[in-house]
Design a protein around this motif. Structure first.
Motif, PDB file in Angstrom:
ATOM      1  N   SER A   4      25.053  69.429  21.275  1.00 30.86           N
ATOM      2  CA  SER A   4      25.955  69.448  20.305  1.00 30.86           C
ATOM      3  C   SER A   4      25.997  68.325  19.848  1.00 30.86           C
ATOM      4  O   SER A   4      25.929  67.201  20.156  1.00 30.86           O
ATOM      5  N   ASN A   6      28.877  67.353  17.163  1.00 27.63           N
ATOM      6  CA  ASN A   6      30.117  67.407  16.683  1.00 27.63           C
ATOM      7  C   ASN A   6      30.230  66.191  17.034  1.00 27.63           C
ATOM      8  O   ASN A   6      30.903  65.196  15.798  1.00 27.63           O
ATOM      9  N   GLY A   7      30.129  65.203  17.498  1.00 28.44           N
ATOM     10  CA  GLY A   7      30.258  63.751  17.773  1.00 28.44           C
ATOM     11  C   GLY A   7      30.304  63.004  16.670  1.00 28.44           C
ATOM     12  O   GLY A   7      30.517  62.351  16.036  1.00 28.44           O
ATOM     13  N   TRP A   9      28.734  64.126  13.621  1.00 30.56           N
ATOM     14  CA  TRP A   9      29.196  64.719  12.381  1.00 30.56           C
ATOM     15  C   TRP A   9      31.189  64.108  11.564  1.00 30.56           C
ATOM     16  O   TRP A   9      31.080  63.869  10.833  1.00 30.56           O
ATOM     17  N   LYS A  10      31.348  64.657  13.067  1.00 30.69           N
ATOM     18  CA  LYS A  10      33.114  63.721  13.016  1.00 30.69           C
ATOM     19  C   LYS A  10      32.825  61.830  12.801  1.00 30.69           C
ATOM     20  O   LYS A  10      34.261  61.789  11.944  1.00 30.69           O
ATOM     21  N   MET A  11      31.706  61.225  13.157  1.00 28.47           N
ATOM     22  CA  MET A  11      31.906  59.961  13.098  1.00 28.47           C
ATOM     23  C   MET A  11      31.601  60.325  11.548  1.00 28.47           C
ATOM     24  O   MET A  11      31.836  58.747  10.862  1.00 28.47           O
ATOM     25  N   ILE A  13      32.587  61.688   9.255  1.00 28.32           N
ATOM     26  CA  ILE A  13      33.575  62.421   8.439  1.00 28.32           C
ATOM     27  C   ILE A  13      34.320  60.728   8.125  1.00 28.32           C
ATOM     28  O   ILE A  13      35.355  60.468   7.291  1.00 28.32           O
ATOM     29  N   ASP A  14      34.606  60.171   9.600  1.00 31.56           N
ATOM     30  CA  ASP A  14      35.488  59.367   9.576  1.00 31.56           C
ATOM     31  C   ASP A  14      34.839  58.254   8.696  1.00 31.56           C
ATOM     32  O   ASP A  14      35.654  56.671   8.342  1.00 31.56           O
ATOM     33  N   ASP A  60      28.304  59.311  21.693  1.00 32.68           N
ATOM     34  CA  ASP A  60      29.052  59.021  20.773  1.00 32.68           C
ATOM     35  C   ASP A  60      28.762  60.077  19.419  1.00 32.68           C
ATOM     36  O   ASP A  60      29.395  61.094  18.911  1.00 32.68           O
TER      37      ASP A  60
END
Length: 71
Positions: A4, A6-7, A9-11, A13-14, A60
């Motif tokens: 995954s 996902n880490g 994609w979240k990063m 966004i952040d 990460d």
């Protein structure tokens, strides 16, 4: 077994970044980002470029997802 991103994609966004920003900054193909969007395998070289650009570690941006039994 699967992976995954996902880490990552979240990063993004952040850090107020988009996938196209990675394509431009790292000179990677849109097909590589498409693979990552589908949680498919990409080369460690690509992951290394991402980590260098975002100042992070592999853990990460990517993680191992254990399949449920019977799959």
């Amino acid at each position: 077994m699967s992976i995954s991103y996902n880490g990552l994609w979240k990063m993004l966004i952040d850090k107020n970044l988009k996938k196209v920003d990675l394509i431009e900054r790292l000179e990677i193909s849109s097909s590589t980002i498409a693979k990552m969007t589908k949680n498919e395998v990409v080369s460690l070289r690509v992951l290394e470029k991402i980590c260098r650009e975002l100042d992070c570690d592999f853990g990460d941006i990517i993680c191992y997802v254990k399949d449920e039994e019977g799959e």
